[in-house]
Scaffold this motif. Structure first.
Motif, mmCIF file in Angstrom:
data_model
loop_
_atom_site.group_PDB
_atom_site.id
_atom_site.type_symbol
_atom_site.label_atom_id
_atom_site.label_comp_id
_atom_site.label_asym_id
_atom_site.label_seq_id
_atom_site.Cartn_x
_atom_site.Cartn_y
_atom_site.Cartn_z
ATOM 1 N N GLN A 23 0.830 -1.205 0.000
ATOM 2 C CA GLN A 23 0.000 0.000 0.000
ATOM 3 C C GLN A 23 0.867 1.258 0.000
ATOM 4 O O GLN A 23 0.581 2.224 -0.718
ATOM 5 N N LYS A 24 1.937 1.242 0.805
ATOM 6 C CA LYS A 24 2.858 2.385 0.828
ATOM 7 C C LYS A 24 3.549 2.531 -0.526
ATOM 8 O O LYS A 24 3.760 3.650 -1.017
ATOM 9 N N PHE A 25 3.910 1.397 -1.141
ATOM 10 C CA PHE A 25 4.571 1.435 -2.447
ATOM 11 C C PHE A 25 3.653 2.069 -3.495
ATOM 12 O O PHE A 25 4.098 2.901 -4.305
ATOM 13 N N VAL A 26 2.389 1.707 -3.473
ATOM 14 C CA VAL A 26 1.430 2.280 -4.427
ATOM 15 C C VAL A 26 1.295 3.787 -4.200
ATOM 16 O O VAL A 26 1.213 4.572 -5.158
ATOM 17 N N HIS A 27 1.299 4.194 -2.944
ATOM 18 C CA HIS A 27 1.194 5.622 -2.615
ATOM 19 C C HIS A 27 2.418 6.389 -3.123
ATOM 20 O O HIS A 27 2.292 7.498 -3.665
ATOM 21 N N ASP A 28 3.607 5.794 -2.968
ATOM 22 C CA ASP A 28 4.829 6.440 -3.466
ATOM 23 C C ASP A 28 4.823 6.529 -4.996
ATOM 24 O O ASP A 28 5.280 7.529 -5.570
ATOM 25 N N CYS A 29 4.305 5.493 -5.629
ATOM 26 C CA CYS A 29 4.229 5.511 -7.097
ATOM 27 C C CYS A 29 3.301 6.624 -7.584
ATOM 28 O O CYS A 29 3.562 7.261 -8.615
ATOM 29 N N LYS A 30 2.228 6.840 -6.841
ATOM 30 C CA LYS A 30 1.271 7.881 -7.229
ATOM 31 C C LYS A 30 1.934 9.261 -7.252
ATOM 32 O O LYS A 30 1.649 10.098 -8.112
ATOM 33 N N LYS A 31 2.846 9.508 -6.302
ATOM 34 C CA LYS A 31 3.554 10.786 -6.277
ATOM 35 C C LYS A 31 4.385 10.972 -7.536
ATOM 36 O O LYS A 31 4.411 12.058 -8.130
ATOM 37 N N TYR A 32 5.083 9.915 -7.930
ATOM 38 C CA TYR A 32 5.881 10.006 -9.162
ATOM 39 C C TYR A 32 4.985 10.182 -10.390
ATOM 40 O O TYR A 32 5.284 10.979 -11.291
ATOM 41 N N VAL A 78 10.069 -7.468 -8.446
ATOM 42 C CA VAL A 78 8.672 -7.566 -8.009
ATOM 43 C C VAL A 78 7.978 -6.208 -8.154
ATOM 44 O O VAL A 78 6.837 -6.120 -8.632
ATOM 45 N N CYS A 79 8.671 -5.154 -7.761
ATOM 46 C CA CYS A 79 8.086 -3.810 -7.854
ATOM 47 C C CYS A 79 7.876 -3.395 -9.309
ATOM 48 O O CYS A 79 6.869 -2.729 -9.630
ATOM 49 N N PHE A 80 8.800 -3.780 -10.182
ATOM 50 C CA PHE A 80 8.649 -3.432 -11.601
ATOM 51 C C PHE A 80 7.412 -4.102 -12.196
ATOM 52 O O PHE A 80 6.618 -3.466 -12.915
ATOM 53 N N VAL A 81 7.232 -5.381 -11.867
ATOM 54 C CA VAL A 81 6.058 -6.097 -12.368
ATOM 55 C C VAL A 81 4.775 -5.460 -11.826
ATOM 56 O O VAL A 81 3.780 -5.306 -12.542
ATOM 57 N N ALA A 82 4.806 -5.069 -10.550
ATOM 58 C CA ALA A 82 3.628 -4.442 -9.947
ATOM 59 C C ALA A 82 3.301 -3.122 -10.633
ATOM 60 O O ALA A 82 2.119 -2.812 -10.884
ATOM 61 N N ILE A 83 4.334 -2.321 -10.945
ATOM 62 C CA ILE A 83 4.106 -1.027 -11.597
ATOM 63 C C ILE A 83 3.510 -1.216 -12.988
ATOM 64 O O ILE A 83 2.555 -0.515 -13.381
ATOM 65 N N LYS A 84 4.058 -2.165 -13.716
ATOM 66 C CA LYS A 84 3.562 -2.390 -15.076
ATOM 67 C C LYS A 84 2.169 -3.021 -15.079
ATOM 68 O O LYS A 84 1.306 -2.658 -15.901
ATOM 69 N N THR A 85 1.945 -3.948 -14.159
ATOM 70 C CA THR A 85 0.653 -4.633 -14.124
ATOM 71 C C THR A 85 -0.468 -3.683 -13.725
ATOM 72 O O THR A 85 -1.573 -3.710 -14.300
ATOM 73 N N LEU A 86 -0.168 -2.822 -12.745
ATOM 74 C CA LEU A 86 -1.193 -1.907 -12.220
ATOM 75 C C LEU A 86 -1.126 -0.522 -12.860
ATOM 76 O O LEU A 86 -1.919 0.355 -12.493
#
Length: 683
Positions: A23-32, A78-86
């Motif tokens: 959840q924190k990772f998704v929040h950080d991605c949103k900022k970028y 894992v984070c790269f796959v999550a970013i691309k998938t979502l």
């Protein structure tokens, strides 16, 4: 793909989901993603609990602890796959653009995970997590470093010359700037030179800190029971990004980091790339020795007896019991008024004496009772100084000093008359504000503007003045008031800066014999226990007692507060002249409260009573008499210990004397400060 790696990736995803990290990772991605700006590197911090990871998968837990750089690559994929998938970051193109920083919450409490700054050999080759602790002795200014950069191939026909993020350089722990950015990189596809695309360089904050093992404090004490020998040296820490300015010079910290070896010119130096920082505050003892408990019980009939006996027998390893009682009581009061809080009650001592050798030994001995008792070496600075960073950055580095290293303790600066005028003026300023300002000229250290850094000085100062040498250097004045001393050697404002001024005369003929005998016997046999009290109340017992007493939280009773305020207002009216007004310093009320609180702590009480206030007033009035002469209160030269404490009868006589002083003080307040309500009941 290696099935073990694939399994660890699955465990990483499960852990991130369960721990809230996803959840924190998704929040950080949103900022970028919201910034709509392309970066060469997208940096993410992931908090890791090694215990929880090990329960999910022991292999992954072991991998994180012992191969953190490789483990970060698993999290990266894992984070790269999550970013691309979502579709979390539209601008992201390649996996290499993701930089993962793993932050373990703790390490296993095992010796193999502890890195001692004084132990040999120092294992800086294994790039894994270690825990270490020490004291910050130098801090550099915050500068910039390259987190990551994009490079393009100079060969136009090469696919890597296109504007995609294929050649990415990312900072790794322990790496220098040249490892991330330089001009001799070549293309892995065609071996042509690579050129940095400057508009995609990502910068971060960097701070260089010097830390040293806390054992070094034992070498800076004037006297130490521990005679063991050891070798230690300062160690370099790199604080980056969110950790910059997280440390304060002089503080004790526990850190988790990855050791590395950094080359600076022809020299190699070991360092630690810090991953997490935690302020270290050791817990004081939760008890005092049985002998002190018994003494407290035996003297419970009076609020004054326990501290009287305590001072009477204190430091029997250095001076005979019964000598220098007023000074020893003042030392004990100053010792228990030591802590690292910003709003601390300080109690500084200035001692006028003709017996420098014995008093110096007594003060040196007393320093060892605190973890941070520092004897200032005359060849160094008392307060912080600035020098050029030795790691080749050219930036400024603030060096710690005796006063900062003594944080939460005592800084004994020796003979005050040996310092020059500018040093005395700086000391006066620090005593008044408890801060010092370090000026950093920008031109000299590669900065655009000058800087001023304020450093907190949280320590009690002890100093002494040789009465005999001062009388030889200065012609004594003739217009002294009764009880006043010649203080022409020291600036008046500086004398007022010290909480207590104590005139410690050389013991009279009746007492000089025990001092001489003690000194001779100690010279013949330094380890000899000359008195029974030295065996009953050991130095270690006093250490535990002081650490316990200083951690007590005391509150001022209304009776004690009224007595102190009444004395303060009455003294301001009595001690004044037509030219300068009141001779009381602005800090007088604060010093009186500090003295009263210290006496309550020394009595192992959590409430300041009127009896504590009486001792505070007598000590302070005695100090004022030495500075400005006697007043209408008219206390004797040695008001707290008017006679020897040879037996219980002497203690009884002292109680009666102090009750009379209390009554005299009440009459003084009623006469010169009639608006203050005080308890005038006679006992």
């Amino acid at each position: 793909m290696d099935p073990e790696i694939q399994k660890m990736r699955e465990v990483v995803l499960v852990y991130l989901d369960r721990s809230g990290g996803l959840q924190k990772f998704v929040h950080d991605c949103k900022k970028y993603n919201d910034s709509k700006q392309s970066y060469a590197v997208y940096r993410f911090i992931i908090s890791i609990n090694p215990s929880d990871i090990a329960e999910l998968d022991a292999t992954l837990g072991n991998y994180i602890l012992h191969n953190p750089l490789q483990a970060a690559q698993i999290f990266q994929s894992v984070c790269f796959v999550a970013i691309k998938t979502l579709s979390l970051i539209e601008q992201l193109q390649t996996e290499a653009q993701i930089s993962i920083l793993l932050k373990p919450t703790h390490l296993p409490p095992l010796p193999s995970y502890v890195l001692s700054l004084s132990a040999y050999p120092f294992n800086y080759t294994s790039q894994r997590f270690y825990m270490s602790e020490g004291i910050v002795i130098a801090m550099g200014t915050v500068t910039k470093y390259t987190q990551g950069a994009r490079f393009l191939c100079t060969e136009e026909t090469c696919p890597f010359s296109e504007g995609r993020f294929r050649c990415i350089r990312v900072h790794r722990p322990g790496a220098t700037e040249s490892a991330t950015v330089r001009t001799d990189f070549v293309c892995s596809l065609c071996s042509s030179p690579l050129q940095e695309d400057m508009k995609f360089r990502v910068l971060g904050d960097k701070q260089i800190v010097e830390m040293i093992d806390a054992k070094i404090l034992n070498a800076l004490k004037g006297y130490s029971i521990d005679k063991s020998h050891f070798r230690t040296q300062a160690f370099t820490l790199f604080l980056r990004d969110e950790l910059a300015n997280k440390m304060t010079i002089g503080n004790h910290y526990r850190i988790i980091g990855i050791p590395a070896c950094v080359q600076n010119g022809l020299q190699m130096s070991a360092c630690i790339e810090v991953n997490s920082v935690q302020l270290y505050k050791p817990n004081g003892p939760s008890f005092v020795s049985d002998n002190f408990k018994n003494l407290l019980s035996l003297t419970s009939s009076s609020c004054w007896r326990f501290t009287a006996v305590l001072a009477n027998i204190f430091a029997s390893q250095v001076v005979p019991p019964g000598t220098y009682n007023t000074l020893k009581l003042a030392i004990l009061l100053s010792l228990v008024q030591t802590c690292e809080k910003d709003s601390a009650d300080y109690l500084d001592l200035l001692i006028m004496t003709s017996d420098m050798l014995v008093i110096d030994r007594l003060l040196n001995y007393s320093l060892c009772l605190l973890p941070r008792g520092i004897r200032h070496p005359p060849s160094s600075d008392i307060f912080p100084s600035v020098s050029k960073d030795k790691h080749g950055t050219g930036s400024a580095s603030i060096q710690a000093c005796s006063a900062v290293l003594a944080k939460g303790g005592i800084c004994y600066i020796g003979d005050l008359s040996s310092y020059k005028k500018d040093k005395l003026e700086l000391l006066q300023s620090v005593l008044e504000s408890r801060t010092t300002t370090v000026f950093i000229p920008g031109k000299k250290y590669g900065e655009e503007a000058d800087q001023q850094v304020t450093v907190s000085v949280q320590t009690n100062f002890w100093s002494l003045v040789d009465v005999d040498s001062s009388s030889k250097k200065h012609i004594q004045k003739e217009n002294f008031l009764i009880g006043q001393m010649d203080m022409s050697l020291i600036p008046v404002n500086l004398v007022d800066g010290f909480g207590l001024l104590i005139y410690n005369e050389f013991p009279s003929c009746r007492l000089s014999s025990p001092v001489v005998h003690h000194t001779l016997k100690k010279a013949i046999n330094p380890k000899a226990m000359l008195y029974k009290v030295s065996q009953q109340f050991r130095t270690q017992d006093y250490e535990e007692f002081i650490l316990f007493a200083r951690n007590l939280h005391v509150e001022l009773s209304s009776e004690a507060e009224s007595l102190i305020q009444g004395y303060y207002l009455a003294s301001r009216r009595v001690r004044r002249d037509s030219i300068h007004g009141s001779t009381l310093s602005a800090s007088a009320l604060k010093i009186l409260i500090s003295l009263a609180k210290a006496h309550a702590k020394l009595s192992l009480r959590q409430r300041v009573l009127e009896e504590d206030a009486v001792i505070a007033v007598l000590l302070f009035e005695s100090s004022l008499t030495l500075k400005h002469g006697t007043s209408a209160l008219c206390v004797p030269p040695n008001p707290v210990f008017p006679f020897d404490l040879s037996d219980e009868n002497a203690l009884q006589q002292r109680d009666i004397y102090l009750m009379q002083c209390h009554h005299q003080l009440l009459k003084f307040i009623a006469a010169y400060s009639p608006g203050i309500h005080t308890n005038t009941n006679e006992e």
